[in-house]
Design an enzyme around this catalytic site. Structure first.
Site, PDB file in Angstrom:
ATOM      1  CB  SER A  26     -36.126  78.679  -8.071  1.00 27.90           C
ATOM      2  OG  SER A  26     -37.512  78.532  -8.299  1.00 27.90           O
ATOM      3  CE1 TYR A  74     -36.780  76.654  -3.233  1.00 28.67           C
ATOM      4  CE2 TYR A  74     -38.247  77.547  -4.898  1.00 28.67           C
ATOM      5  CZ  TYR A  74     -37.182  76.749  -4.548  1.00 28.67           C
ATOM      6  OH  TYR A  74     -36.521  76.036  -5.515  1.00 28.67           O
TER       7      TYR A  74
END
Length: 335
Positions: A127, A152
């Site tokens: 990501s 995350y």
């Protein structure tokens, strides 16, 4: 090829599965259909291709090692794309354990299964959030990513490190793709394009964080899928130019690669909202609010490495992408 794809009820996974099936691959999908957002949307995505003769589906959790091992033992994939994960930056602030189970425990289950199954190439989702507190733009894979701003982001950085270990120890070719703000038809309802479209269509005010000063490298789903497929077809190899005296995160003497996958054209968030308003035929009030914890101010992908190695060339303008997204949104939700 026989390709196992995790997260095939998800946004990117469903689009990728359809692309692979269309070109003649045999695909085994793996997804737990969790309720992080409305499972009905996941079922609707899956319904677009679930009855394809070259597709099989398994409803199971990545954290269930026995289920993962069963998938590999019965399907015997040649290549694997791991897109299943607990997504969302803000959700990780309230539910950290969900990220440990899916993104860490689940990922090591995939790595072990690939190792023992002698898989020819593992492509996995990282990501843009790994860049965290970095302020140098554009973000490049050679940059250090040691200051994540959410669990995350930390879990995705951990995935990259775990993959490198398996590439180094066992010769497993792995490629991590750092996705940048993917949008388009069938998108996630927890992301800003869908959230904004919902509020604009109802004439409700929208919350705009960082007082509207965000910019994002919005990347259309078709361009993302094209990049994933091209990467999948080019298994990672050791970098002949790797210098152990001056290592960078983007290269290795193991069969390991990292790439940014974005549009390489950041767009101001207020411009994105303006385009949504134009397509939906309605303007709404914008409530300008401070930056939220875990957010980054700007993202911009340097995709030069992906262009060089696999010929990646995103070509969907933000105007065309938003128009296609809104057309799908109106049809799907009847608005």
């Amino acid at each position: 090829m026989r390709i196992l794809v995790t997260g095939t009820a998800g946004f990117i996974g469903a689009a990728l599965a359809q692309r692979l099936l269309a070109r003649g691959d045999v695909v085994h999908g793996f997804d737990n259909h969790n309720d992080y957002y409305d499972p009905a949307l996941k079922e609707a995505r899956l319904a677009c291709f679930a009855d394809h003769p070259n597709y099989t589906h398994q409803r199971a959790d990545l954290a269930d090692a026995a289920a993962v091992d069963q998938a590999f033992a019965t399907f015997k994939p040649q290549r694997v794309v791991n897109l299943a994960a607990q997504a969302g930056v803000r959700y990780s602030l309230q539910n950290p354990h969900a990220y440990v189970q899916s993104n860490l425990v689940g990922f090591v289950n995939i790595l072990e299964a690939c190792r023992h199954g002698e898989v020819g190439h593992l492509v996995y989702a990282s990501s843009s959030s790994v860049y965290g507190a970095n302020r140098k733009l554009p973000f490049a894979v050679e940059d250090a990513v040691d200051h994540p701003l959410s669990l995350y982001a930390a879990s995705k950085k951990a995935n990259e490190l775990m993959a490198h270990t398996y590439s180094h120890l066992y010769g497993l070719p792995t490629t991590g793709l750092r996705f940048f703000t993917v949008y388009g038809p069938w998108g996630r309802p927890d992301m800003s394009p869908m959230l904004f479209a919902d509020r604009i269509s109802r004439g409700e005010p929208i919350d705009v964080f960082n007082h509207g000063h965000h910019s994002r490298d919005f990347t259309y789903i078709d361009d993302i899928v094209e990049g994933v497929v091209r990467t999948l077809d080019h298994p990672a190899e050791p970098d002949p130019g790797y210098n152990p005296d001056r290592p960078t995160p983007g290269s290795s003497n193991a069969p390991y690669r990292l790439y940014n996958i974005g549009n390489d054209r950041p767009v101001q968030l207020m411009r994105f909202i303006e385009l949504l308003e134009q397509q939906l035929g309605r303007s709404v009030e914008k409530r300008l609010l401070p930056m939220q914890p875990g957010d980054v101010a700007d993202t911009w992908a340097d995709v030069s490495a992906l262009r060089r190695d696999v010929g990646y060339a995103p070509d969907t303008s933000i105007e065309d992408g938003v128009a296609r997204f809104v057309a799908w949104y109106r049809e799907y939700f009847g608005k």
